[in-house]
Design a protein around this motif. Structure first.
Motif, PDB file in Angstrom:
ATOM      1  N   PRO A   9       9.059   9.398  11.782  1.00  0.00           N
ATOM      2  CA  PRO A   9      10.071   9.857  10.831  1.00  0.00           C
ATOM      3  C   PRO A   9       9.708   9.418   9.415  1.00  0.00           C
ATOM      4  O   PRO A   9       9.140   8.349   9.216  1.00  0.00           O
ATOM      5  CB  PRO A   9      11.351   9.167  11.316  1.00  0.00           C
ATOM      6  N   PRO A  10      10.029  10.226   8.418  1.00  0.00           N
ATOM      7  CA  PRO A  10       9.740   9.829   7.037  1.00  0.00           C
ATOM      8  C   PRO A  10      10.512   8.575   6.650  1.00  0.00           C
ATOM      9  O   PRO A  10      11.634   8.354   7.113  1.00  0.00           O
ATOM     10  CB  PRO A  10      10.181  11.043   6.217  1.00  0.00           C
ATOM     11  N   THR A  11       9.907   7.771   5.816  1.00  0.00           N
ATOM     12  CA  THR A  11      10.520   6.526   5.373  1.00  0.00           C
ATOM     13  C   THR A  11      10.185   6.315   3.908  1.00  0.00           C
ATOM     14  O   THR A  11       9.189   6.861   3.406  1.00  0.00           O
ATOM     15  CB  THR A  11       9.987   5.349   6.219  1.00  0.00           C
ATOM     16  N   PRO A  12      10.992   5.568   3.170  1.00  0.00           N
ATOM     17  CA  PRO A  12      10.626   5.273   1.785  1.00  0.00           C
ATOM     18  C   PRO A  12       9.259   4.601   1.706  1.00  0.00           C
ATOM     19  O   PRO A  12       8.857   3.871   2.614  1.00  0.00           O
ATOM     20  CB  PRO A  12      11.741   4.318   1.326  1.00  0.00           C
ATOM     21  N   ARG A  13       8.553   4.833   0.617  1.00  0.00           N
ATOM     22  CA  ARG A  13       7.236   4.234   0.437  1.00  0.00           C
ATOM     23  C   ARG A  13       7.351   2.703   0.366  1.00  0.00           C
ATOM     24  O   ARG A  13       8.408   2.176   0.019  1.00  0.00           O
ATOM     25  CB  ARG A  13       6.594   4.757  -0.844  1.00  0.00           C
ATOM     26  N   PRO A  14       6.275   1.993   0.708  1.00  0.00           N
ATOM     27  CA  PRO A  14       6.338   0.526   0.689  1.00  0.00           C
ATOM     28  C   PRO A  14       6.833  -0.044  -0.641  1.00  0.00           C
ATOM     29  O   PRO A  14       7.631  -0.992  -0.649  1.00  0.00           O
ATOM     30  CB  PRO A  14       4.897   0.113   0.984  1.00  0.00           C
ATOM     31  N   ARG A  97      15.638  -8.028   8.456  1.00  0.00           N
ATOM     32  CA  ARG A  97      15.028  -6.700   8.493  1.00  0.00           C
ATOM     33  C   ARG A  97      13.657  -6.684   7.820  1.00  0.00           C
ATOM     34  O   ARG A  97      12.863  -5.787   8.073  1.00  0.00           O
ATOM     35  CB  ARG A  97      15.938  -5.687   7.779  1.00  0.00           C
ATOM     36  N   GLY A  98      13.392  -7.639   6.966  1.00  0.00           N
ATOM     37  CA  GLY A  98      12.112  -7.662   6.280  1.00  0.00           C
ATOM     38  C   GLY A  98      11.995  -8.880   5.390  1.00  0.00           C
ATOM     39  O   GLY A  98      12.974  -9.600   5.149  1.00  0.00           O
ATOM     40  N   LEU A  99      10.778  -9.126   4.912  1.00  0.00           N
ATOM     41  CA  LEU A  99      10.497 -10.227   3.995  1.00  0.00           C
ATOM     42  C   LEU A  99       9.649  -9.708   2.850  1.00  0.00           C
ATOM     43  O   LEU A  99       8.756  -8.878   3.050  1.00  0.00           O
ATOM     44  CB  LEU A  99       9.753 -11.361   4.713  1.00  0.00           C
ATOM     45  N   LEU A 100       9.927 -10.208   1.669  1.00  0.00           N
ATOM     46  CA  LEU A 100       9.157  -9.856   0.481  1.00  0.00           C
ATOM     47  C   LEU A 100       8.664 -11.147  -0.163  1.00  0.00           C
ATOM     48  O   LEU A 100       9.444 -12.064  -0.401  1.00  0.00           O
ATOM     49  CB  LEU A 100      10.031  -9.070  -0.511  1.00  0.00           C
ATOM     50  N   TRP A 101       7.351 -11.190  -0.428  1.00  0.00           N
ATOM     51  CA  TRP A 101       6.767 -12.368  -1.078  1.00  0.00           C
ATOM     52  C   TRP A 101       6.185 -11.961  -2.426  1.00  0.00           C
ATOM     53  O   TRP A 101       5.316 -11.081  -2.511  1.00  0.00           O
ATOM     54  CB  TRP A 101       5.652 -12.969  -0.221  1.00  0.00           C
ATOM     55  N   LEU A 102       6.668 -12.613  -3.482  1.00  0.00           N
ATOM     56  CA  LEU A 102       6.124 -12.450  -4.826  1.00  0.00           C
ATOM     57  C   LEU A 102       5.413 -13.753  -5.185  1.00  0.00           C
ATOM     58  O   LEU A 102       6.040 -14.812  -5.236  1.00  0.00           O
ATOM     59  CB  LEU A 102       7.236 -12.166  -5.839  1.00  0.00           C
ATOM     60  N   SER A 154       9.667  -3.569   9.399  1.00  0.00           N
ATOM     61  CA  SER A 154       9.424  -2.884  10.673  1.00  0.00           C
ATOM     62  C   SER A 154       8.337  -1.830  10.573  1.00  0.00           C
ATOM     63  O   SER A 154       7.801  -1.382  11.595  1.00  0.00           O
ATOM     64  CB  SER A 154      10.714  -2.244  11.182  1.00  0.00           C
ATOM     65  N   GLU A 155       7.980  -1.414   9.357  1.00  0.00           N
ATOM     66  CA  GLU A 155       6.927  -0.412   9.171  1.00  0.00           C
ATOM     67  C   GLU A 155       5.541  -1.043   9.059  1.00  0.00           C
ATOM     68  O   GLU A 155       4.543  -0.326   9.001  1.00  0.00           O
ATOM     69  CB  GLU A 155       7.221   0.414   7.908  1.00  0.00           C
ATOM     70  N   GLY A 156       5.480  -2.374   8.993  1.00  0.00           N
ATOM     71  CA  GLY A 156       4.190  -3.045   8.883  1.00  0.00           C
ATOM     72  C   GLY A 156       4.141  -4.001   7.701  1.00  0.00           C
ATOM     73  O   GLY A 156       5.162  -4.288   7.072  1.00  0.00           O
ATOM     74  N   THR A 157       2.948  -4.481   7.395  1.00  0.00           N
ATOM     75  CA  THR A 157       2.728  -5.382   6.261  1.00  0.00           C
ATOM     76  C   THR A 157       1.922  -4.655   5.200  1.00  0.00           C
ATOM     77  O   THR A 157       0.914  -4.022   5.504  1.00  0.00           O
ATOM     78  CB  THR A 157       1.986  -6.652   6.712  1.00  0.00           C
ATOM     79  N   HIS A 158       2.392  -4.745   3.953  1.00  0.00           N
ATOM     80  CA  HIS A 158       1.771  -3.992   2.865  1.00  0.00           C
ATOM     81  C   HIS A 158       1.565  -4.908   1.662  1.00  0.00           C
ATOM     82  O   HIS A 158       2.475  -5.621   1.243  1.00  0.00           O
ATOM     83  CB  HIS A 158       2.656  -2.807   2.455  1.00  0.00           C
ATOM     84  N   SER A 159       0.355  -4.863   1.092  1.00  0.00           N
ATOM     85  CA  SER A 159       0.049  -5.565  -0.145  1.00  0.00           C
ATOM     86  C   SER A 159       0.135  -4.569  -1.288  1.00  0.00           C
ATOM     87  O   SER A 159      -0.470  -3.493  -1.233  1.00  0.00           O
ATOM     88  CB  SER A 159      -1.351  -6.180  -0.073  1.00  0.00           C
ATOM     89  N   LEU A 160       0.896  -4.908  -2.310  1.00  0.00           N
ATOM     90  CA  LEU A 160       1.158  -3.991  -3.418  1.00  0.00           C
ATOM     91  C   LEU A 160       0.685  -4.611  -4.732  1.00  0.00           C
ATOM     92  O   LEU A 160       0.773  -5.824  -4.929  1.00  0.00           O
ATOM     93  CB  LEU A 160       2.655  -3.695  -3.526  1.00  0.00           C
TER      94      LEU A 160
END
Length: 264
Positions: A9-14, A97-102, A154-160
């Motif tokens: 299913p489509p999901t918002p971009r990382p 639901r998720g984690l964000l690291w800055l 839940s969609e994975g791990t992404h480096s931005l």
């Protein structure tokens, strides 16, 4: 012949998901970046704010080890990581639901610059945080500049890149989601029951809980005796406003009684 790739299913971009977590501002901790020899314990900021342009203001107790060495010194900096936890707005046995690291540089501000930034934050807020009044009186306002951004959900791990993160726009239902999901959980179990038929057969006996909503669809948590399972149900098109969201939900449920507009 290779097997067909299952449709996702489509999901918002990382970057959009990361910006949504940052703007929402869940439970947060600050810690020295890996390899730094400073104080190793996590610190919960008193308050913090994400500015346009990828810059943050972070308020810490002046005697906190992370602030003590750079407070009042505009030339001092410390490598740190800001961890933001995205928690579901309804009570779940596994709420994260998720984690964000800055990760980046925490820099001191001289007293005048710190007070000026605190005043700017207070004037811009609809409900100013009264703790900003204590900047310079037991609290220090510091500047944090991210150098890297990592999202895990839940969609994975992404480096931005910080440029991509800064340019991203948060989900349009950011301010609406928590109230809407609680309303769905407490007042419309019949709607959740209608969504059950869209689950895989092996999950239809589990307890269905609302987990999240965004412009692309609704996320559901299925709690079984053995495990938790997350399922995304896509809307027929991306939506931007609550009335459009209501229409898409009616389509997913397919029940005639939902033809009237719900007002959570």
């Amino acid at each position: 012949m290779s097997e067909p790739v299952p449709h996702r299913p489509p999901t918002p971009r990382p970057a959009e998901r990361a910006k949504t977590i940052a703007v929402r501002g869940g439970p947060t901790s600050l810690l020295p970046a890996l390899g730094h020899e400073a104080h190793a314990d996590r610190t919960a900021p008193v308050c913090w704010h994400l500015h346009a342009g990828d810059d943050l203001s972070i308020v810490l107790p002046t005697d906190d080890p992370l602030a003590a060495g750079i407070h009042g010194d505009a030339t001092a900096e410390l490598a740190v990581t800001l961890e933001i936890t995205d928690q579901a707005p309804v009570t779940l046995r596994q709420p994260v639901r998720g984690l964000l690291w800055l990760t980046g540089w925490l820099r001191g501000l001289d007293d005048q610059a710190a007070r000026a930034r605190a005043v700017t934050l207070a004037e811009a807020a609809e409900e100013p945080d009264p703790r900003l009044l204590d900047v310079g009186h037991g609290l220090s306002l510091l500047r944090f500049t991210p150098a890297s951004v990592v999202l895990a959900d839940s969609e994975g791990t992404h480096s931005l890149s910080t440029v991509t993160f800064d340019a991203a726009v948060a989900d349009p239902f950011l301010d609406y989601e928590a109230r809407w999901l609680r309303h769905l959980e407490h007042d419309h179990t019949d709607v959740l029951g209608g969504l059950t038929r869209r689950l895989p057969p092996e999950l239809q006996e589990g307890r269905l809980r609302p987990l999240g909503v965004d412009r692309h669809g609704i996320r559901l948590r299925v709690e079984t005796d053995e495990d938790d399972h997350d399922v995304r149900l896509a809307f027929s098109r991306p939506v931007e406003h609550p009335p459009e969201l209501a229409v898409e939900l009616r389509k997913l449920v397919g029940c005639p009684f939902l033809n009237r507009r719900e007002r959570p």
